[in-house]
Design a protein around this motif. Structure first.
Motif, mmCIF file in Angstrom:
data_model
loop_
_atom_site.group_PDB
_atom_site.id
_atom_site.type_symbol
_atom_site.label_atom_id
_atom_site.label_comp_id
_atom_site.label_asym_id
_atom_site.label_seq_id
_atom_site.Cartn_x
_atom_site.Cartn_y
_atom_site.Cartn_z
ATOM 1 N N LEU A 1 -29.275 44.317 -5.375
ATOM 2 C CA LEU A 1 -30.086 45.524 -5.518
ATOM 3 C C LEU A 1 -30.416 46.153 -4.175
ATOM 4 N N SER A 2 -30.449 45.329 -3.124
ATOM 5 C CA SER A 2 -30.781 45.857 -1.803
ATOM 6 C C SER A 2 -29.574 46.483 -1.112
ATOM 7 N N CYS A 3 -28.394 46.366 -1.716
ATOM 8 C CA CYS A 3 -27.170 46.910 -1.120
ATOM 9 C C CYS A 3 -26.985 48.377 -1.499
ATOM 10 N N ASP A 4 -26.274 49.082 -0.659
ATOM 11 C CA ASP A 4 -25.911 50.465 -0.944
ATOM 12 C C ASP A 4 -24.996 50.506 -2.164
ATOM 13 N N GLY A 5 -25.259 51.414 -3.078
ATOM 14 C CA GLY A 5 -24.472 51.512 -4.305
ATOM 15 C C GLY A 5 -22.987 51.726 -4.060
ATOM 16 N N LYS A 6 -22.666 52.543 -3.060
ATOM 17 C CA LYS A 6 -21.253 52.797 -2.764
ATOM 18 C C LYS A 6 -20.570 51.540 -2.255
ATOM 19 N N SER A 7 -21.306 50.729 -1.514
ATOM 20 C CA SER A 7 -20.758 49.471 -1.013
ATOM 21 C C SER A 7 -20.484 48.513 -2.174
ATOM 22 N N VAL A 8 -21.416 48.466 -3.123
ATOM 23 C CA VAL A 8 -21.253 47.601 -4.297
ATOM 24 C C VAL A 8 -20.024 48.029 -5.088
ATOM 25 N N TRP A 9 -19.876 49.342 -5.315
ATOM 26 C CA TRP A 9 -18.731 49.818 -6.095
ATOM 27 C C TRP A 9 -17.423 49.656 -5.338
ATOM 28 N N GLY A 10 -17.473 49.730 -4.013
ATOM 29 C CA GLY A 10 -16.274 49.464 -3.211
ATOM 30 C C GLY A 10 -15.831 48.016 -3.354
ATOM 31 N N LYS B 1 -19.533 37.431 -4.412
ATOM 32 C CA LYS B 1 -20.303 38.605 -4.043
ATOM 33 C C LYS B 1 -20.891 38.328 -2.673
ATOM 34 N N ILE B 2 -20.364 38.978 -1.662
ATOM 35 C CA ILE B 2 -20.826 38.775 -0.300
ATOM 36 C C ILE B 2 -21.796 39.882 0.029
ATOM 37 N N ILE B 3 -23.009 39.503 0.363
ATOM 38 C CA ILE B 3 -24.054 40.462 0.611
ATOM 39 C C ILE B 3 -24.311 40.510 2.107
ATOM 40 N N VAL B 4 -24.169 41.703 2.670
ATOM 41 C CA VAL B 4 -24.405 41.908 4.087
ATOM 42 C C VAL B 4 -25.633 42.785 4.206
ATOM 43 N N THR B 5 -26.617 42.321 4.925
ATOM 44 C CA THR B 5 -27.861 43.057 5.071
ATOM 45 C C THR B 5 -27.598 44.432 5.671
ATOM 46 N N GLY B 6 -28.211 45.433 5.083
ATOM 47 C CA GLY B 6 -28.080 46.789 5.575
ATOM 48 C C GLY B 6 -26.876 47.538 5.041
ATOM 49 N N LYS B 7 -26.155 46.950 4.120
ATOM 50 C CA LYS B 7 -24.960 47.599 3.554
ATOM 51 C C LYS B 7 -25.187 47.906 2.096
#
Length: 84
Positions: A48-57, A78-84
């Motif tokens: 939820l903290s990720c940018d939507g476009k990043s998630v869809w990419g 699912k690799i979560i990078v802070t600020g993305k």
């Protein structure tokens, strides 16, 4: 969980451009795949903290590789990078 981010994921899921791209790759299974992405985002605070476009990419990459995005199957990471 932020309602705004869940709404953002759902709004992007309704995007004609996103639907068309997933349709090209997955055919009739695209609707189920898109819904699994929305479910994954809405049930994971870190996503939820990720940018939507990043998630869809990332979801597009999983679709291209033939990996489902389902918390229960655990095939795709699912690799979560802070600020993305």
């Amino acid at each position: 969980m932020s309602d705004l981010q869940v709404i953002n994921a759902k709004t992007l899921a309704k995007s004609e451009a996103i639907n068309n791209k997933f349709q090209e790759i997955l055919g009739e299974n695209s609707k189920y795949f898109i819904q699994s992405v929305v479910n994954a985002v809405s049930t994971n605070n870190r996503l939820l903290s990720c940018d939507g476009k990043s998630v869809w990419g990332a979801a597009m990459n999983a679709a291209i590789l033939g990996l489902p995005v389902d918390n229960n199957l655990s095939y795709s990471a699912k690799i979560i990078v802070t600020g993305k």
